[in-house]
Design an enzyme around this catalytic site. Structure first.
Site, short mmCIF file in Angstrom:
data_model
loop_
_atom_site.label_atom_id
_atom_site.label_comp_id
_atom_site.label_asym_id
_atom_site.label_seq_id
_atom_site.Cartn_x
_atom_site.Cartn_y
_atom_site.Cartn_z
N HIS A 1 1.69 -7.79 -3.67
CA HIS A 1 1.47 -6.34 -3.57
C HIS A 1 1.23 -5.72 -4.94
CE1 HIS A 1 3.04 -6.88 0.56
NE2 HIS A 1 2.01 -6.08 0.76
N GLU B 1 -1.26 -10.30 11.65
CA GLU B 1 -0.95 -10.85 10.32
C GLU B 1 -0.08 -12.08 10.42
OE1 GLU B 1 -0.10 -7.66 7.45
OE2 GLU B 1 1.16 -6.77 8.98
N ASP C 1 -1.37 -11.59 4.76
CA ASP C 1 -0.18 -12.17 5.40
C ASP C 1 -0.55 -13.29 6.36
OD1 ASP C 1 2.16 -10.99 4.33
OD2 ASP C 1 1.52 -9.09 5.19
N CYS D 1 -8.59 -5.99 7.14
CA CYS D 1 -8.19 -5.12 6.04
C CYS D 1 -7.45 -5.87 4.94
CB CYS D 1 -7.34 -3.96 6.55
SG CYS D 1 -5.78 -4.49 7.26
C1 PEP Z 1 -2.47 -7.98 4.86
O1 PEP Z 1 -1.41 -8.59 5.04
O2 PEP Z 1 -3.58 -8.55 4.81
C2 PEP Z 1 -2.45 -6.52 4.67
C3 PEP Z 1 -3.58 -5.83 4.64
O3 PEP Z 1 -1.25 -5.92 4.50
P1 PEP Z 1 -0.42 -5.98 3.13
O4 PEP Z 1 -1.30 -6.63 2.08
O5 PEP Z 1 -0.04 -4.61 2.75
O6 PEP Z 1 0.74 -6.84 3.50
MG MG Z 2 0.37 -7.46 5.45
#
Ligand code: PEP
Ligand code: MG
Length: 574
Positions: free
Chosen positions: A194, A435, A459, A506
């Site tokens: 993150h 995810e 994820d 995403c």
């Molecule tokens: C993901 O897991 O791809 C996602 C978009 O969520 P995050 O990166 O915030 O876990």
């Molecule tokens: Mg995620």
């Protein structure tokens, strides 16, 4: 002496600046025994740190109360100063030095853990919250003991910026530094951690996974961060600095050329229009969304709105924030993901301690375990839905009853708002994130209950391959082209299309040009990525011939030899 270190390129661009070494106090505490002859000196070091932090807090209180005489900040600081006198914390830690010969930092952290545990048992929520103060006071003490390098220099005489050098940075640290820094480098971290995502969103060049870089550097040393190639050059020669200044100028030129695509529709050679959405972390990102003319927001990471604080905001504050994002979106859709708190995204001062946080109380699990907090967020989201095209998205779904419970809470929030005669969008779409492999493999149970899907590849890859996305030691195993990952992504896209429910990606794959044709070939028609990536991905789409890619992709999906898959995907990209 000049030297270069190779790490992982996680946020593109070039930064040239001076090193600012950050200590991550509680993580970096060493554990050693003090020889009896040095005990007195260790106790004195401890007492000096307590006195120094007390002075620091008093200074902070003066500044805060002069600026805002009636604010609560003064009372909070007093509370922390009282802790410096509390025998359960301070005297007990001192005894650990005296009796067990622990070094001062270790004695403090040990005692902090035992005090925090006692706080955790307390019924009263206000008092329970105070454990964050204990942690913050101990963090200050440990930083003082370790010799904290002090606040960031604001402006350097030579006009160069500051490069943060840390063992690791939490997303909150990264956000806190955002206004002051040219780039950052860290010992640990992976490309989809993150922290890396925050760096990309903020447009800060960054290299992570440099192992012992913090130990190799001195404060103020000159560093070049090449976030595109994943290299940090320490103490570079003048000629190297000049070369990088030129390269930085060339990159800026390339970026300005891409800007010309802003108003060109994202249409493939065979005329199919592709939706390009933005991933955002707060209202501050909306200017960039406008700049790139994105079709809307495909992922609003709501937890980032509030992650650098120790308590979540109340309903009104959340409502105002969501409303301002919807207003900035000017009628384009915004998918707000409910809080994805847990794992590497904890509230400041939280001491939630799980042996396996990525598999623990994270995302929708955390929200369902805190129904009051969840309901507050849902009410705020629903209220803001009266001001734009809002969609609610639930993260990390695994079980059907997680959706049922969330839908029940949404119904409850709606019912309350109706009774209070507050307007909201009665037909607000509710979607979910795919995810976890379990969700991708049992998709129909999600499709039956939801209005849209978004694939979180960051994820999905982590959980499919059992590779911690933030751990550089296993980063080489984090492979988006693993045949199992490709099957899960393409299976999800196809199942959603059969059921005629909108699906998007995403995760970071959507914003990497390496995977654009691959995802198009799987049938994806909606991509969500950080706004800085949109124009480059649009450039790829403008060159894509869907009919051809789709048939080639069918053959790639039948392959199960990694080297052949890689080769075929490279060929696909021409
Ligand atoms: C993901 O897991 O791809 C996602 C978009 O969520 P995050 O990166 O915030 O876990
Ligand atoms: Mg995620």
């Amino acid at each position: 002496m000049s030297f270069a270190v190779h790490g992982l390129p996680v946020s593109q661009g070039i930064a040239i600046g001076h090193a600012h070494l950050v200590s991550h106090a509680l993580l970096e505490v060493n554990h050693y025994k003090i020889a009896p002859r040095h005990l007195e000196a260790e106790l004195e070091r401890f007492d000096n740190a307590v006195a120094s932090v007390d002075g620091e807090l008093l200074g902070l209180k003066t500044v805060a109360t002069t600026a805002q005489p009636h604010s609560e900040v003064g009372a909070f600081i007093d509370l922390q100063r009282m802790m410096l006198e509390d025998p359960v914390l301070i005297e007990a830690a001192r005894n650990k030095i005296k009796e067990h010969h622990y070094n001062a930092e270790w004695a403090l952290v040990q005692q902090m853990e035992s005090v925090v545990e006692q706080f955790r048992q307390i019924e009263d929520p206000y008092l329970r919250e105070r454990k964050a103060d204990v942690v913050q006071v101990v963090e200050r003490l440990v930083k003082t003991l370790l010799g904290d390098p002090g606040p960031l220099p604001q402006r350097r005489k030579d006009g160069l910026g500051t490069v943060i050098v840390a063992h690791d940075l939490s997303p909150a640290d990264t956000i806190g530094f955002k206004d002051h820094i040219a780039g950052f480098i860290t010992d640990v971290g992976g490309p989809t951690s993150h922290t890396a995502i925050v760096a990309r969103n903020l447009g800060i060049p960054a290299v992570v996974g440099l192992r012992h870089i913090r130990d190799l550097l001195r404060a103020n040393e000159l560093i070049i961060v090449d976030g595109t190639r994943g290299i940090a050059i320490i103490d570079p020669d003048e000629s190297v600095v000049e070369e990088y200044q030129l390269r930085r100028a060339a990159l800026e030129l390339e970026r300005s050329k891409l800007k010309r695509l802003r108003d060109t529709p994202a249409t493939t050679l065979d005329g199919e229009v592709i939706q390009l959405l933005a991933n955002v972390s707060g209202p501050q990102d909306m200017a960039q969304v406008k700049e790139t003319n994105a079709d809307g927001v495909g992922l609003l990471r709501t937890e980032f709105l509030f992650i650098d604080r120790d308590t979540l905001p109340d309903e009104d504050e959340q409502y105002e924030t969501y409303r301002s994002i919807l207003k900035a979106a000017s009628g384009r859709p915004v998918s707000a993901r409910t809080f994805d708190i847990g794992a590497d995204k904890m509230l400041v001062g939280s001491t939630q301690d799980e042996p396996n946080p990525a598999l623990g109380l994270r995302a929708v699990r955390y929200s369902l375990a805190e129904p009051k907090m969840f309901l507050t967020q849902l009410r705020a989201l629903l209220r803001s839905s009266a001001h734009g095209k809002l969609r609610i998205m639930i993260p990390m779904l695994v079980h059907a009853d997680e959706i049922e419970q969330t839908l029940t809470l949404i119904e409850k929030a709606k019912e309350e708002l109706r009774e209070e005669k507050i307007k909201f969008d009665e037909k607000i779409p509710i979607g979910g994130m795919v995810e976890v492999p379990a969700a991708a493999l049992a998709l129909n149970m999600f499709i039956r209950r939801l209005g849209f899907l978004s694939i979180g590849t960051n994820d999905l890859i982590q959980y499919t391959l059992a590779v911690d996305r933030g751990n550089e030691a296993v980063v080489r195993l984090y492979d988006p082209l693993h045949p199992a990952v490709l099957k899960l992504i393409s299976g999800t896209i196809q199942a959603a299309q059969r059921a005629e429910i909108p699906v998007s990606v995403c995760g970071e794959m959507a914003g990497s040009s390496t995977y654009t044709l691959l995802l198009l070939g799987m049938g994806l028609r909606s991509f969500s990525m950080h706004p800085a990536r949109i124009l480059e991905i649009k450039q790829q789409i403008l060159r894509a011939d869907l009919a051809e890619i789709t048939s080639r992709m069918q053959r790639i999906l039948k392959l199960d030899e990694p080297a052949r898959i890689r080769e075929a995907v490279e060929k696909l990209a021409g």
